[in-house]
Design a protein around this motif. Structure first.
Motif, PDB file in Angstrom:
ATOM      1  N   UNK A 107     -14.600  30.383  74.645  1.00 59.43           N
ATOM      2  CA  UNK A 107     -15.761  30.787  73.842  1.00 59.43           C
ATOM      3  C   UNK A 107     -16.980  30.956  74.750  1.00 59.43           C
ATOM      4  N   UNK A 108     -17.165  30.026  75.690  1.00 57.94           N
ATOM      5  CA  UNK A 108     -18.274  30.152  76.638  1.00 57.94           C
ATOM      6  C   UNK A 108     -18.151  31.397  77.496  1.00 57.94           C
ATOM      7  N   UNK A 109     -16.954  31.634  78.022  1.00 59.12           N
ATOM      8  CA  UNK A 109     -16.731  32.826  78.846  1.00 59.12           C
ATOM      9  C   UNK A 109     -16.887  34.091  78.008  1.00 59.12           C
ATOM     10  N   UNK A 110     -16.446  34.016  76.760  1.00 60.55           N
ATOM     11  CA  UNK A 110     -16.580  35.155  75.860  1.00 60.55           C
ATOM     12  C   UNK A 110     -18.052  35.481  75.604  1.00 60.55           C
ATOM     13  N   UNK A 111     -18.890  34.466  75.511  1.00 63.30           N
ATOM     14  CA  UNK A 111     -20.325  34.710  75.323  1.00 63.30           C
ATOM     15  C   UNK A 111     -20.888  35.500  76.506  1.00 63.30           C
ATOM     16  N   UNK A 112     -20.479  35.132  77.707  1.00 60.04           N
ATOM     17  CA  UNK A 112     -20.906  35.867  78.903  1.00 60.04           C
ATOM     18  C   UNK A 112     -20.367  37.294  78.847  1.00 60.04           C
ATOM     19  N   UNK A 113     -19.072  37.413  78.570  1.00 57.79           N
ATOM     20  CA  UNK A 113     -18.394  38.707  78.498  1.00 57.79           C
ATOM     21  C   UNK A 113     -19.060  39.626  77.464  1.00 57.79           C
ATOM     22  N   UNK A 114     -19.167  39.144  76.241  1.00 56.23           N
ATOM     23  CA  UNK A 114     -19.705  39.987  75.159  1.00 56.23           C
ATOM     24  C   UNK A 114     -21.183  40.312  75.366  1.00 56.23           C
ATOM     25  N   UNK A 115     -21.936  39.351  75.889  1.00 59.28           N
ATOM     26  CA  UNK A 115     -23.348  39.628  76.164  1.00 59.28           C
ATOM     27  C   UNK A 115     -23.504  40.779  77.136  1.00 59.28           C
ATOM     28  N   UNK A 116     -22.726  40.736  78.212  1.00 55.53           N
ATOM     29  CA  UNK A 116     -22.785  41.816  79.196  1.00 55.53           C
ATOM     30  C   UNK A 116     -22.256  43.119  78.610  1.00 55.53           C
ATOM     31  N   UNK A 117     -21.133  43.047  77.884  1.00 54.26           N
ATOM     32  CA  UNK A 117     -20.524  44.232  77.264  1.00 54.26           C
ATOM     33  C   UNK A 117     -21.521  44.939  76.345  1.00 54.26           C
ATOM     34  N   UNK A 118     -22.135  44.191  75.446  1.00 54.61           N
ATOM     35  CA  UNK A 118     -23.082  44.790  74.489  1.00 54.61           C
ATOM     36  C   UNK A 118     -24.337  45.305  75.188  1.00 54.61           C
ATOM     37  N   UNK A 119     -24.795  44.576  76.197  1.00 56.04           N
ATOM     38  CA  UNK A 119     -25.977  45.036  76.942  1.00 56.04           C
ATOM     39  C   UNK A 119     -25.681  46.348  77.663  1.00 56.04           C
ATOM     40  N   UNK A 120     -24.509  46.436  78.279  1.00 54.20           N
ATOM     41  CA  UNK A 120     -24.149  47.660  78.998  1.00 54.20           C
ATOM     42  C   UNK A 120     -23.931  48.830  78.036  1.00 54.20           C
ATOM     43  N   UNK A 121     -23.300  48.555  76.884  1.00 53.76           N
ATOM     44  CA  UNK A 121     -23.185  49.613  75.870  1.00 53.76           C
ATOM     45  C   UNK A 121     -24.580  50.075  75.448  1.00 53.76           C
ATOM     46  N   UNK A 122     -25.486  49.120  75.302  1.00 54.15           N
ATOM     47  CA  UNK A 122     -26.851  49.416  74.867  1.00 54.15           C
ATOM     48  C   UNK A 122     -27.619  50.304  75.831  1.00 54.15           C
ATOM     49  N   UNK A 127     -14.928  46.217  81.157  1.00 53.78           N
ATOM     50  CA  UNK A 127     -14.430  45.697  82.429  1.00 53.78           C
ATOM     51  C   UNK A 127     -15.473  44.831  83.131  1.00 53.78           C
ATOM     52  N   UNK A 128     -16.727  45.274  83.159  1.00 52.88           N
ATOM     53  CA  UNK A 128     -17.788  44.498  83.809  1.00 52.88           C
ATOM     54  C   UNK A 128     -18.016  43.189  83.052  1.00 52.88           C
ATOM     55  N   UNK A 129     -18.096  43.268  81.733  1.00 53.39           N
ATOM     56  CA  UNK A 129     -18.290  42.060  80.932  1.00 53.39           C
ATOM     57  C   UNK A 129     -17.163  41.070  81.153  1.00 53.39           C
ATOM     58  N   UNK A 130     -15.941  41.560  81.138  1.00 51.92           N
ATOM     59  CA  UNK A 130     -14.783  40.691  81.331  1.00 51.92           C
ATOM     60  C   UNK A 130     -14.811  40.058  82.719  1.00 51.92           C
ATOM     61  N   UNK A 131     -15.200  40.820  83.718  1.00 49.30           N
ATOM     62  CA  UNK A 131     -15.262  40.296  85.081  1.00 49.30           C
ATOM     63  C   UNK A 131     -16.265  39.152  85.203  1.00 49.30           C
ATOM     64  N   UNK A 132     -17.403  39.286  84.563  1.00 53.94           N
ATOM     65  CA  UNK A 132     -18.385  38.192  84.565  1.00 53.94           C
ATOM     66  C   UNK A 132     -17.848  36.986  83.797  1.00 53.94           C
ATOM     67  N   UNK A 133     -17.108  37.256  82.746  1.00 59.69           N
ATOM     68  CA  UNK A 133     -16.477  36.184  81.981  1.00 59.69           C
ATOM     69  C   UNK A 133     -15.426  35.446  82.801  1.00 59.69           C
ATOM     70  N   UNK A 134     -14.737  36.152  83.709  1.00 60.46           N
ATOM     71  CA  UNK A 134     -13.736  35.536  84.582  1.00 60.46           C
ATOM     72  C   UNK A 134     -14.381  34.426  85.415  1.00 60.46           C
TER      73      UNK A 134
END
Length: 145
Positions: A24-39, A49-56
């Protein structure tokens, strides 16, 4: 139904609960980056891919310190091997996530919905690999595996 029963039985396993919380913590990082980049206009698959990588990175930190802390290799080759296996498991999840979001986008599915599907698939795949291969010492009792 059988999948839900399996998940409920796994909730009794405290390691699985800690893994779920780390995810859940990693997902917060992942989704935050994903949505920001989509934005800012980045395409859905690369954003994913970028969001997931930060979540890794976030997941390694939480997994090695709170989930599998009793089976983290101390140093040397064993530690390097474990990190490499963790990255390989993450790349599996990254590939699944990127493919699911990319196919969803090509099929006209909202990328946020595709990302939700990818989250579930990736979570189960990486849990299986990490609990059975990457951090197997926690299950077999062998130090530094």
């Amino acid at each position: 139904m059988q999948f839900a029963a399996h998940i409920l039985s796994r909730l009794r396993d405290i390691r699985f609960v800690r893994y779920l919380l780390a995810s859940v913590g990693a997902l917060a990082v992942d989704m935050g980056a994903f949505l920001a980049l989509l934005g800012i206009g980045m395409a859905p698959a690369p954003s994913s891919a970028v969001g997931y990588s930060l979540g890794i990175l976030a997941h390694w930190l939480m997994s090695s310190r709170a989930v599998f802390h009793d089976s983290v290799a101390r140093k040397g080759f064993a530690r390097t091997r474990q990190k490499a296996l963790f990255v390989i498991s993450a790349l599996l999840g990254l590939g699944l996530t990127t493919a699911i979001v990319g196919f969803g986008d090509m099929a006209g599915i909202d990328p946020r919905i595709a990302k939700l599907v990818a989250i579930g698939v990736s979570f189960m795949a990486t849990w299986l690999v990490r609990s059975r291969i990457v951090f197997r010492a926690a299950i077999t009792g062998h130090e530094g595996a």
